[in-house]
Write an enzyme that holds these catalytic residues in place. Structure first.
Site, PDB file in Angstrom:
ATOM      1  N   HIS A  98       0.876  -1.156   0.066  1.00  0.00           N
ATOM      2  CA  HIS A  98       0.003  -0.106  -0.018  1.00  0.00           C
ATOM      3  C   HIS A  98       0.793   1.087   0.086  1.00  0.00           C
ATOM      4  O   HIS A  98       2.026   1.264   0.819  1.00  0.00           O
ATOM      5  CB  HIS A  98      -0.850  -0.119   1.267  1.00  0.00           C
ATOM      6  CG  HIS A  98      -0.093  -0.193   2.469  1.00  0.00           C
ATOM      7  ND1 HIS A  98       0.187  -1.687   2.921  1.00  0.00           N
ATOM      8  CD2 HIS A  98      -0.159   0.767   3.363  1.00  0.00           C
ATOM      9  CE1 HIS A  98       0.557  -1.487   4.028  1.00  0.00           C
ATOM     10  NE2 HIS A  98       0.592  -0.283   4.603  1.00  0.00           N
ATOM     11  N   HIS A 100       0.725   5.126   1.342  1.00  0.00           N
ATOM     12  CA  HIS A 100       0.052   6.146   1.917  1.00  0.00           C
ATOM     13  C   HIS A 100       0.070   7.567   1.059  1.00  0.00           C
ATOM     14  O   HIS A 100       1.061   7.828   0.783  1.00  0.00           O
ATOM     15  CB  HIS A 100       0.778   6.535   3.091  1.00  0.00           C
ATOM     16  CG  HIS A 100       0.735   5.305   4.055  1.00  0.00           C
ATOM     17  ND1 HIS A 100      -0.062   5.127   5.260  1.00  0.00           N
ATOM     18  CD2 HIS A 100       1.516   4.004   4.193  1.00  0.00           C
ATOM     19  CE1 HIS A 100       0.156   3.966   6.085  1.00  0.00           C
ATOM     20  NE2 HIS A 100       1.146   3.229   5.130  1.00  0.00           N
TER      21      HIS A 100
HETATM   22  P1  AMP Z   1       1.567   0.351   7.518  1.00  0.00           P
HETATM   23  O1  AMP Z   1       1.999   0.392   8.631  1.00  0.00           O
HETATM   24  O2  AMP Z   1       2.325   1.163   6.492  1.00  0.00           O
HETATM   25  O3  AMP Z   1       1.526  -1.243   6.816  1.00  0.00           O
HETATM   26  O4  AMP Z   1       0.061   0.988   7.373  1.00  0.00           O
HETATM   27  C1  AMP Z   1      -0.873   0.230   7.532  1.00  0.00           C
HETATM   28  C2  AMP Z   1      -2.024   1.225   7.509  1.00  0.00           C
HETATM   29  O5  AMP Z   1      -3.311   0.601   7.298  1.00  0.00           O
HETATM   30  C3  AMP Z   1      -2.108   1.941   8.878  1.00  0.00           C
HETATM   31  O6  AMP Z   1      -1.960   3.315   8.651  1.00  0.00           O
HETATM   32  C4  AMP Z   1      -3.561   1.547   9.369  1.00  0.00           C
HETATM   33  O7  AMP Z   1      -4.215   2.560  10.029  1.00  0.00           O
HETATM   34  C5  AMP Z   1      -4.281   1.249   8.015  1.00  0.00           C
HETATM   35  N1  AMP Z   1      -5.286   0.465   8.272  1.00  0.00           N
HETATM   36  C6  AMP Z   1      -5.333  -0.743   8.965  1.00  0.00           C
HETATM   37  N2  AMP Z   1      -6.616  -1.416   8.914  1.00  0.00           N
HETATM   38  C7  AMP Z   1      -7.467  -0.662   8.083  1.00  0.00           C
HETATM   39  C8  AMP Z   1      -8.632  -0.612   7.569  1.00  0.00           C
HETATM   40  N3  AMP Z   1      -9.847  -1.513   8.052  1.00  0.00           N
HETATM   41  N4  AMP Z   1      -9.134   0.340   6.553  1.00  0.00           N
HETATM   42  C9  AMP Z   1      -8.507   1.463   6.498  1.00  0.00           C
HETATM   43  N5  AMP Z   1      -6.928   1.352   6.896  1.00  0.00           N
HETATM   44  C10 AMP Z   1      -6.631   0.342   7.756  1.00  0.00           C
END
Ligand code: AMP
Length: 112
Positions: A98, A100
């Site tokens: 993903h 951001h």
């Molecule tokens: P990372 O630390 O780069 O893996 O970021 C994962 C991101 O996913 C974090 O910013 C979380 O807040 C976000 N996240 C986790 N679960 C969900 C969800 N169900 N819907 C939207 N964002 C999510």
């Protein structure tokens, strides 16, 4: 991919606030926003980390979608940040690639 949170969002099994989609990617608001605007752009196809990417143009697709969102949000001129965390030291929590997109405030550097 079974038990992948973001695959479940792609499949519509878990709700998300979807802000953009095309045949390659899906974008939705981050559930725990770290800036006034915080969305995630993901490939529809499961890829665990950026390190697993082949040179198939997927980063171009993610970036293109993020830039569309930045224009939609009107944050291009002020600026925004695109982040891809990879593995433990990179701070990756969800193992479905993903990007951001964060905007609406001044970002700090270096990141923590
Ligand atoms: P990372 O630390 O780069 O893996 O970021 C994962 C991101 O996913 C974090 O910013 C979380 O807040 C976000 N996240 C986790 N679960 C969900 C969800 N169900 N819907 C939207 N964002 C999510």
């Amino acid at each position: 991919m079974p038990d992948c949170l973001f695959c479940s969002i792609v499949e519509g099994e878990i709700p998300a606030d979807i802000v953009y989609e095309n045949e390659h990617v899906l974008a939705f608001k981050d559930i725990n926003p770290q800036a006034p605007y915080h969305a995630l752009v993901i490939p529809r196809q499961h890829v665990a980390t950026v390190a697993d990417l082949e040179t198939d143009g997927m980063m171009d697709e993610l970036t293109r979608a993020a830039n569309i969102l930045a224009r939609q949000e009107g944050i291009v001129e002020d600026g925004y940040r695109l982040v891809v965390n990879c593995n433990e030291n990179g701070g990756q929590a969800v193992y479905h690639l993903h990007m951001h997109i964060l905007g609406g405030r001044a970002m700090k550097w270096p990141p923590g």
